[in-house]
Motif scaffolding. Structure first.
Motif, PDB file in Angstrom:
ATOM      1  N   ILE A   1       0.860  -1.200   0.000  1.00 38.44           N
ATOM      2  CA  ILE A   1       0.000   0.000   0.000  1.00 38.44           C
ATOM      3  C   ILE A   1       0.891   1.242   0.000  1.00 38.44           C
ATOM      4  N   LEU A   2       0.647   2.123  -0.974  1.00 41.13           N
ATOM      5  CA  LEU A   2       1.319   3.430  -1.017  1.00 41.13           C
ATOM      6  C   LEU A   2       0.251   4.500  -0.828  1.00 41.13           C
ATOM      7  N   ALA A   3       0.578   5.538  -0.060  1.00 40.10           N
ATOM      8  CA  ALA A   3      -0.454   6.541   0.260  1.00 40.10           C
ATOM      9  C   ALA A   3       0.073   7.954   0.104  1.00 40.10           C
ATOM     10  N   LYS A   4      -0.731   8.817  -0.530  1.00 37.80           N
ATOM     11  CA  LYS A   4      -0.370  10.224  -0.663  1.00 37.80           C
ATOM     12  C   LYS A   4      -0.584  10.911   0.690  1.00 37.80           C
ATOM     13  N   ALA A   5       0.463  11.585   1.164  1.00 42.36           N
ATOM     14  CA  ALA A   5       0.419  12.225   2.484  1.00 42.36           C
ATOM     15  C   ALA A   5      -0.261  13.598   2.389  1.00 42.36           C
ATOM     16  N   GLU A   6      -1.565  13.565   2.133  1.00 45.04           N
ATOM     17  CA  GLU A   6      -2.313  14.816   1.897  1.00 45.04           C
ATOM     18  C   GLU A   6      -2.440  15.681   3.158  1.00 45.04           C
ATOM     19  N   PHE A   7      -2.246  15.060   4.321  1.00 44.76           N
ATOM     20  CA  PHE A   7      -2.339  15.829   5.577  1.00 44.76           C
ATOM     21  C   PHE A   7      -1.201  16.848   5.696  1.00 44.76           C
TER      22      PHE A   7
ATOM     23  N   ALA B   1      -1.369  -1.035  -4.401  1.00 42.77           N
ATOM     24  CA  ALA B   1      -2.612  -0.276  -4.252  1.00 42.77           C
ATOM     25  C   ALA B   1      -2.249   1.104  -3.715  1.00 42.77           C
ATOM     26  N   VAL B   2      -2.749   2.133  -4.395  1.00 38.54           N
ATOM     27  CA  VAL B   2      -2.460   3.514  -3.984  1.00 38.54           C
ATOM     28  C   VAL B   2      -3.720   4.131  -3.396  1.00 38.54           C
ATOM     29  N   THR B   3      -3.532   4.883  -2.306  1.00 40.93           N
ATOM     30  CA  THR B   3      -4.670   5.565  -1.696  1.00 40.93           C
ATOM     31  C   THR B   3      -4.226   6.930  -1.162  1.00 40.93           C
ATOM     32  N   VAL B   4      -5.106   7.614  -0.424  1.00 41.47           N
ATOM     33  CA  VAL B   4      -4.770   8.928   0.134  1.00 41.47           C
ATOM     34  C   VAL B   4      -4.961   8.927   1.646  1.00 41.47           C
ATOM     35  N   LEU B   5      -4.023   9.568   2.343  1.00 47.12           N
ATOM     36  CA  LEU B   5      -4.201   9.853   3.772  1.00 47.12           C
ATOM     37  C   LEU B   5      -4.797  11.257   3.803  1.00 47.12           C
ATOM     38  N   CYS B   6      -6.133  11.312   3.843  1.00 49.81           N
ATOM     39  CA  CYS B   6      -6.866  12.550   3.520  1.00 49.81           C
ATOM     40  C   CYS B   6      -6.564  13.711   4.467  1.00 49.81           C
ATOM     41  N   ASP B   7      -6.490  13.408   5.770  1.00 49.72           N
ATOM     42  CA  ASP B   7      -6.235  14.525   6.687  1.00 49.72           C
ATOM     43  C   ASP B   7      -5.583  14.047   7.976  1.00 49.72           C
ATOM     44  N   THR B   8      -5.175  15.012   8.778  1.00 49.11           N
ATOM     45  CA  THR B   8      -4.528  14.713  10.052  1.00 49.11           C
ATOM     46  C   THR B   8      -5.588  14.327  11.096  1.00 49.11           C
ATOM     47  N   GLY B   9      -5.162  13.548  12.078  1.00 49.09           N
ATOM     48  CA  GLY B   9      -6.074  13.164  13.151  1.00 49.09           C
ATOM     49  C   GLY B   9      -6.186  14.220  14.236  1.00 49.09           C
ATOM     50  N   LEU B  10      -5.410  15.294  14.107  1.00 49.63           N
ATOM     51  CA  LEU B  10      -5.357  16.280  15.193  1.00 49.63           C
ATOM     52  C   LEU B  10      -6.653  17.050  15.376  1.00 49.63           C
TER      53      LEU B  10
END
Ligand code: PLP
Length: 325
Positions: free
Chosen positions: A45-51, A314-323
């Motif tokens: 899994i690869l994820a775009k660090a959008e946060f 599989a590529v996905t997005v880390l949409c936002d921060t958990g803060l």
């Protein structure tokens, strides 16, 4: 100090070339991150660090694109107000963009979204109008809650003569992802993408990236992520409108949805989302929001399903921060 020799002049020019002129330049070009600790295979899994963007989420890209397009074609005059309904992230992207370009911003938000979001928007200079929930609960915002907040936004835009962003109907949001996120993923993975997986709010992220990847390789499997019981994209009756994945899955198919771009919808439960959120934090050092965790949960489920090759990416997005939850 003014450059006095040609050598000084050229070094001043090259350092100016490295300067980012405004926060708008911090949007996009996020790293593509391997999640090899939380997910160990089969596949990867690869994820775009959008946060990592200035507004803290994937929505910065759509916000910048919509505002720049509206300024370009005259729908938004210099200095005029911008108004939008948001679950928080679009508001933050708009707040960054409007601050950098000099537009006052008014956002309406369902009171069911986390209070941290309202505080963040106010800190970025936006006027925040909270709209009471219709049938949701705190932390669980429904389609009816969102519609109530949108009604108030439309009214304020009409009263004040502001530009109503209307993210659910704005084609520039999809375009932003087709022109930036999708090509970035292709380049960063050297074209090695077997599947694209994303939760759906307006659908801009899913549709834009799917369009860009399919144009480069029509065989990329495109999977939407939907909470169990709230799966209109899968064509199923909605039996459970409340779920944890804030900012996504409002119980109906988004207005500009293109069914042909979705190969499958992957269901995730609140419990899986909680488990993956914890795993990403403790095993990867990534404290992300619920939709990011849902995306990773679904990407793992797809890779484990046997539908793809054993070495699939599989590529996905880390949409936002958990803060802000
Ligand atoms: C946390 C979060 N994840 C995912 C999304 C979905 O993005 P899109 O509107 O591009 O479908 C949003 C949208 O607001 C969001 O706030």
């Amino acid at each position: 100090m003014h450059p006095s020799s040609p050598r000084q002049a050229s070094s001043a020019a090259s350092s100016a070339a490295k300067v980012t002129p405004s926060a708008l330049g911090l949007i996009g070009n996020t790293p593509l991150l391997a999640l090899d600790r939380a997910y160990r295979g089969p596949g990867r899994i690869l994820a775009k660090a959008e946060f990592m963007q200035p507004g803290g989420s994937v929505k910065d890209r759509a916000a910048r694109a919509i505002i720049l397009a509206a300024r370009e074609d005259g729908r938004l005059a210099p200095g005029a107000s911008v108004v939008e309904m948001t679950s928080g992230n679009m508001g933050a992207g708009l707040a960054v963009t409007c601050a950098a370009l000099g537009h006052p911003l008014v956002v309406t938000m369902s009171s069911g979204n986390s209070p941290q979001r309202a505080r963040m928007l106010e800190a970025l200079g936006a006027e925040v109008v909270l709209v009471p929930q219709v049938d949701g609960a705190p932390g669980q915002v429904t389609g009816a809650d969102v519609n109530a907040a949108a009604d108030v936004a439309r009214r304020i835009a009409a009263e004040r003569g502001g530009f109503y962003v209307d993210q659910f109907h704005a084609p520039d949001g999809v375009r932003a992802h087709a022109e930036t996120t999708g090509p970035e993923i292709w380049e960063q993975s050297s074209g090695r993408v077997d599947a694209w997986v994303a939760a759906v709010g307006t659908g801009a992220t899913f549709l834009g990236v799917a369009t860009a990847l399919r144009a480069r390789n029509p065989r990329v499997v495109c999977a939407a992520v939907e909470p169990e019981g709230c799966r209109p994209l899968a064509g199923l009756e909605v039996t459970r409108r409340r779920h944890l994945i804030q900012g996504t899955s409002y119980g109906s198919v988004p207005p500009h949805w293109i069914h042909g771009l979705m190969d499958l919808s992957i269901p995730v439960t609140d419990r899986e989302v909680e488990r993956w959120r914890r795993a990403l934090a403790t095993q990867e050092g990534l404290h992300v929001g619920y939709s990011a965790a849902a995306n990773v949960a679904a990407a793992a489920a797809l890779l484990l399903s046997g539908r793809l090759a054993a070495d699939a990416i599989a590529v996905t997005v880390l949409c936002d921060t958990g803060l802000k939850y």
